[in-house]
Design an enzyme around this catalytic site. Structure first.
Site, PDB file in Angstrom:
ATOM      1  N   CYS A  21       0.760  -1.066   0.019  1.00 41.75           N
ATOM      2  CA  CYS A  21       0.095   0.112  -0.069  1.00 41.75           C
ATOM      3  C   CYS A  21       0.872   1.370  -0.071  1.00 41.75           C
ATOM      4  CB  CYS A  21      -0.938   0.062   1.255  1.00 41.75           C
ATOM      5  SG  CYS A  21      -1.692  -1.635   1.480  1.00 41.75           S
ATOM      6  N   ARG A  37       1.328   1.645  -5.843  1.00 34.53           N
ATOM      7  CA  ARG A  37       1.685   0.669  -4.770  1.00 34.53           C
ATOM      8  C   ARG A  37       0.452  -0.210  -4.331  1.00 34.53           C
ATOM      9  NH1 ARG A  37       6.276   1.578  -2.117  1.00 34.53           N
ATOM     10  NH2 ARG A  37       5.545   0.556  -0.573  1.00 34.53           N
ATOM     11  N   TRP A  43      -3.794  -1.930  -1.232  1.00 39.42           N
ATOM     12  CA  TRP A  43      -3.798  -2.908  -2.000  1.00 39.42           C
ATOM     13  C   TRP A  43      -4.135  -4.174  -0.966  1.00 39.42           C
ATOM     14  CZ3 TRP A  43      -0.367  -7.579  -1.893  1.00 39.42           C
ATOM     15  CH2 TRP A  43      -0.695  -8.638  -2.736  1.00 39.42           C
ATOM     16  N   ASN A  93       1.054   0.205   6.084  1.00 37.57           N
ATOM     17  CA  ASN A  93       1.362  -0.594   4.865  1.00 37.57           C
ATOM     18  C   ASN A  93       2.185  -2.056   5.443  1.00 37.57           C
ATOM     19  OD1 ASN A  93       2.236  -1.769   2.499  1.00 37.57           O
ATOM     20  ND2 ASN A  93       4.202  -0.294   2.515  1.00 37.57           N
ATOM     21  N   GLY A  94       1.643  -3.219   5.284  1.00 40.74           N
ATOM     22  CA  GLY A  94       2.360  -4.276   5.527  1.00 40.74           C
ATOM     23  C   GLY A  94       1.220  -5.115   5.916  1.00 40.74           C
ATOM     24  N   GLU A 147       8.349 -14.388 -19.996  1.00 45.09           N
ATOM     25  CA  GLU A 147       8.087 -12.807 -19.706  1.00 45.09           C
ATOM     26  C   GLU A 147       6.749 -12.321 -20.658  1.00 45.09           C
ATOM     27  OE1 GLU A 147       8.613 -10.886 -17.470  1.00 45.09           O
ATOM     28  OE2 GLU A 147       8.409  -9.095 -18.195  1.00 45.09           O
ATOM     29  N   LYS A 188       3.212 -10.919 -18.958  1.00 46.80           N
ATOM     30  CA  LYS A 188       2.938  -9.493 -19.736  1.00 46.80           C
ATOM     31  C   LYS A 188       1.227  -9.700 -20.067  1.00 46.80           C
ATOM     32  CE  LYS A 188       5.214  -7.464 -18.055  1.00 46.80           C
ATOM     33  NZ  LYS A 188       6.359  -7.981 -17.369  1.00 46.80           N
ATOM     34  N   GLU A 210      -0.916 -10.439 -16.889  1.00 46.12           N
ATOM     35  CA  GLU A 210      -1.158  -9.226 -16.043  1.00 46.12           C
ATOM     36  C   GLU A 210      -1.987  -8.181 -16.545  1.00 46.12           C
ATOM     37  OE1 GLU A 210       3.317  -8.142 -15.578  1.00 46.12           O
ATOM     38  OE2 GLU A 210       2.434  -7.723 -13.518  1.00 46.12           O
ATOM     39  N   HIS A 246       6.065 -32.482 -24.541  1.00 44.57           N
ATOM     40  CA  HIS A 246       5.905 -33.277 -23.416  1.00 44.57           C
ATOM     41  C   HIS A 246       4.682 -32.783 -22.760  1.00 44.57           C
ATOM     42  CE1 HIS A 246       9.951 -34.941 -24.175  1.00 44.57           C
ATOM     43  NE2 HIS A 246      10.284 -33.729 -24.306  1.00 44.57           N
ATOM     44  N   LYS A 261       2.397  -2.557  -7.742  1.00 51.04           N
ATOM     45  CA  LYS A 261       3.417  -2.415  -8.359  1.00 51.04           C
ATOM     46  C   LYS A 261       4.654  -3.316  -7.474  1.00 51.04           C
ATOM     47  CE  LYS A 261       6.853  -1.448 -11.256  1.00 51.04           C
ATOM     48  NZ  LYS A 261       6.885  -1.944 -12.598  1.00 51.04           N
TER      49      LYS A 261
HETATM   50  C1  AGP Z   1       6.031  -8.018 -13.270  1.00 52.27           C
HETATM   51  O1  AGP Z   1       5.506  -7.149 -14.402  1.00 52.27           O
HETATM   52  C2  AGP Z   1       5.215  -7.802 -12.154  1.00 52.27           C
HETATM   53  N1  AGP Z   1       4.775  -6.524 -11.783  1.00 52.27           N
HETATM   54  C3  AGP Z   1       5.847  -8.665 -10.933  1.00 52.27           C
HETATM   55  O2  AGP Z   1       5.929  -9.976 -11.384  1.00 52.27           O
HETATM   56  C4  AGP Z   1       7.207  -8.101 -10.459  1.00 52.27           C
HETATM   57  O3  AGP Z   1       8.270  -8.241 -11.300  1.00 52.27           O
HETATM   58  C5  AGP Z   1       7.679  -8.888  -9.264  1.00 52.27           C
HETATM   59  O4  AGP Z   1       6.555  -8.268  -8.184  1.00 52.27           O
HETATM   60  C6  AGP Z   1       8.838  -8.502  -8.609  1.00 52.27           C
HETATM   61  O5  AGP Z   1       9.051  -6.962  -8.296  1.00 52.27           O
HETATM   62  P1  AGP Z   1      10.414  -6.474  -7.955  1.00 52.27           P
HETATM   63  O6  AGP Z   1      11.270  -6.478  -9.251  1.00 52.27           O
HETATM   64  O7  AGP Z   1      10.145  -5.219  -7.590  1.00 52.27           O
HETATM   65  O8  AGP Z   1      10.956  -7.315  -6.909  1.00 52.27           O
END
Ligand code: AGP
Length: 605
Positions: free
Chosen positions: A2, A27, A73, A99-100, A481, A485, A488, A504, A600
């Protein structure tokens, strides 16, 4: 995770706090709220993004020179008005934002309910404000009650608290979740990172774990939980944090994709020294680095994908054994680690809880640690023995793009450096590789000439329910990757696989409704990948090929990319799959910069 922000000074607090949480919205954005103190604590909060909630509640109608805000979040308790922060004591005299995660919240809540406290939310956070209230009712001062509360709760927390009866004070604590003070003229700012503070002052204090702060508008006093005064350095923000705006781009993510030629330059700028790489902050001697027999790379999500590429770099360029671990798994595997090991952790935010835990695991076994991190002054940047900053600038889009390619650039340089100092990489070869890197930004600009083709492909396939991404060796992490993407930001289920692995099992999924994106540059495995593509075609799969081979036809779609060395190919080949995910998500009308359920950086385990 958060975002939290607070202000105490001579100005109206609400406008400052509102702008602050907007800059922290990357965040988390499930819900938000602001409270100010003007004789009494007045709060407005709601479910959804800040802009939408503000239209309903009008945050700027709040009055007072002290205030704090939160953008959430959700961890405990669904996104809802009642679960939105701030949270209040029963008598409404005390408010907190957090936050936490409070790991022992359930047992504390049971005790508090028995002693008569009524809870208005399902959050773990709310136990904190009722604990403070309970302890004040037992005769403690606010400060004593807060410190005693902090000794009772377990987990990760950055908390700011206000007390109606102490209108000229804010209380704050930092434990495993980031919190920064901004020191102004007769005003003090608090925030989860420096972004919201930077417009007002360049004097910041990065709080450390167990720092407890009592703040007035012209003073702050930091103590540890044993109430011993602590001095923390005031850092002057020397970098002119770029104005965070989308410019002419519709989304931050698209802007950040197009920034990559520049951000890759920033990742290698000042780090190329004729026939070797050079770094300013490794803080591990060459003698110690020469003794390294194994490198363990760890991270999460996109950073873990970058670790996979880095592991191959260290094996093939530096000739050092390398092992890649999910940070979230690493500490539970009782890893056998010794002094000949080196842990390299990758993280954009530098706040990912699982990655922090992996570092703690390595440090507990006296293993040297290096962090490749983007956010300056972040927790990971301050925990590791040495580090390499990515200098990619703030990445606001929740889906990582530019920091992935910056990570690969830093790993490439580090593998050259280690190969040179341990004698496994010749001066000539290093010079050639560094020369290739310096030409890379121009090559990336060539990739953007395929964007119209990519848009067309997106308009054909955006209604797909699934997708498969295939690649071999350096392009297998790119397949992973590309799939991440797409998942996400478009919410389409997608999987990345080693191309040879498809037969396989996953080949059973292939039919005319399954788009298969294959990363197939003309490298030493090209003919093998072509065979895999034929396997897909013969089962009516729709094949989208990302390739350097201009003669390629017979596929449903071809996205051309320029030729570069095998090592640098993942930096090139990832860009089409970043753009493909973007334009598919755009066709689907998704919220690209703030995808549902995401944040994020994940600062909870
Ligand atoms: C990637 O697009 C995501 N936002 C997520 O997988 C991110 O890479 C992951 O949470 C790790 O975050 P960081 O690189 O800030 O540690």
């Amino acid at each position: 995770m958060c975002g939290i922000a607070a202000y105490i000074g001579q100005k109206e607090a609400a406008p400052i706090v509102l702008e602050a949480i907007k800059k922290l919205e990357y965040r988390g954005y499930d819900s938000c709220g602001i409270v100010t103190l003007n004789d009494s604590l007045t709060c407005k909060k709601g479910t959804g993004k800040i802009e939408d909630v503000d239209k309903q509640v009008n945050f700027l109608s709040l009055r007072g020179n002290v205030g704090m805000g939160h953008t959430r979040w959700a961890t405990h308790g669904e996104p809802s008005d009642r679960n939105a922060h701030p949270h209040f004591s029963c008598d409404n005299n005390i408010a907190i934002v957090h936050n936490g995660i409070i790991e022992n919240s359930e047992e504390l809540k049971t005790i508090l309910v028995k002693s008569g406290h009524n809870f208005r939310s399902e959050t773990d956070t709310e136990v904190v404000v009722h604990l403070i209230e309970e302890l004040i009712n037992e005769g403690n001062s606010m400060e004593e009650a807060f410190v005693k509360t902090l000794k009772l709760i377990e987990g990760a927390f950055a908390i700011v608290a206000m007390n109606k009866n102490e209108p000229n004070k804010l209380y704050a604590v930092k434990q495993s979740s980031p919190l920064v003070l901004g020191i102004g003229e007769n005003e003090i700012f608090i925030a989860s990172d420096v972004l919201p503070i930077q417009p007002y002052t360049n004097k910041v204090v990065y709080l450390q774990d167990e720092d407890f702060v009592v703040i007035t508008k012209d003073n702050y006093e930091i103590k540890n939980l044993s109430k011993i005064k602590v001095n923390r350095e005031v850092t002057i923000l020397n970098e002119n944090l770029e104005e965070i705006s989308k410019g002419n781009f519709e989304h931050f993510m698209l802007k950040e994709i197009y920034e990559q030629p520049e951000t890759i330059k920033r990742a290698f700028r000042g780090r190329i020294d004729k026939d070797n790489a050079k770094f300013g902050g490794l803080n591990i001697s060459n003698e110690q680095l020469k003794k390294i027999k194994r490198i363990v790379l760890t991270g999460c999500g996109t950073s873990w994908h970058a670790c996979l590429v880095g592991g191959s770099y260290f094996q093939e360029i530096s000739k050092i054994a390398a092992q890649v671990e999910y940070a979230s798994e690493f500490r539970y595997k009782n890893p056998v680690l010794g002094e000949d090991d080196l842990l390299i952790v990758l993280s954009q935010s530098g706040e990912t809880a699982d990655s922090i835990a992996a570092i703690q695991e390595a440090k507990s076994k006296n293993v040297k640690t290096i962090g490749l991190v983007n956010v300056v002054g972040s927790s990971i940047a301050r925990m590791v023995d040495g580090g390499i900053y990515l200098h990619a600038g703030h990445e606001i889009g929740v889906a990582s793009t530019k920091t992935f390619t910056s990570h690969l650039t830093a790993l490439y340089l580090l593998s050259i450096y280690l190969g040179r100092i341990n004698g496994n990489l010749s001066k000539e070869k290093a010079k050639e590789m560094l020369n290739d890197l310096e030409k890379l930004p121009e090559k990336i600009n060539e990739v953007f000439s395929s964007v119209d083709e990519i848009k067309k492909i997106a308009s054909k396939y955006f209604k797909s329910k699934n997708a498969l991404y295939l690649g071999r060796h350096y392009n297998f992490p790119v397949a992973l990757e590309g799939a991440l993407k797409l998942k996400e930001i478009s919410y389409i289920h997608a999987e990345g696989y080693p191309a040879a692995e498809m037969k396989h099992g996953p080949i059973a999924l292939i039919d005319e409704n399954m788009p298969v994106i294959v990363i197939a540059p003309e490298d030493r495995l090209y003919s093998k990948v072509m065979s895999n593509i034929q396997e897909v075609k013969s089962r009516k799969g729709k094949v989208i090929v990302v390739t350097t081979d201009a003669t390629k036809n017979g596929f449903d779609e071809v996205i051309l990319i320029p030729k570069v060395s095998e090592f640098l190919m993942p930096i090139i080949s990832v860009i089409p799959v970043q753009l493909l995910a973007y334009y598919i998500a755009k066709e689907r009308g998704c919220d690209i910069d703030k995808p549902r359920n995401l944040a994020k950086s994940v600062t909870v385990e």
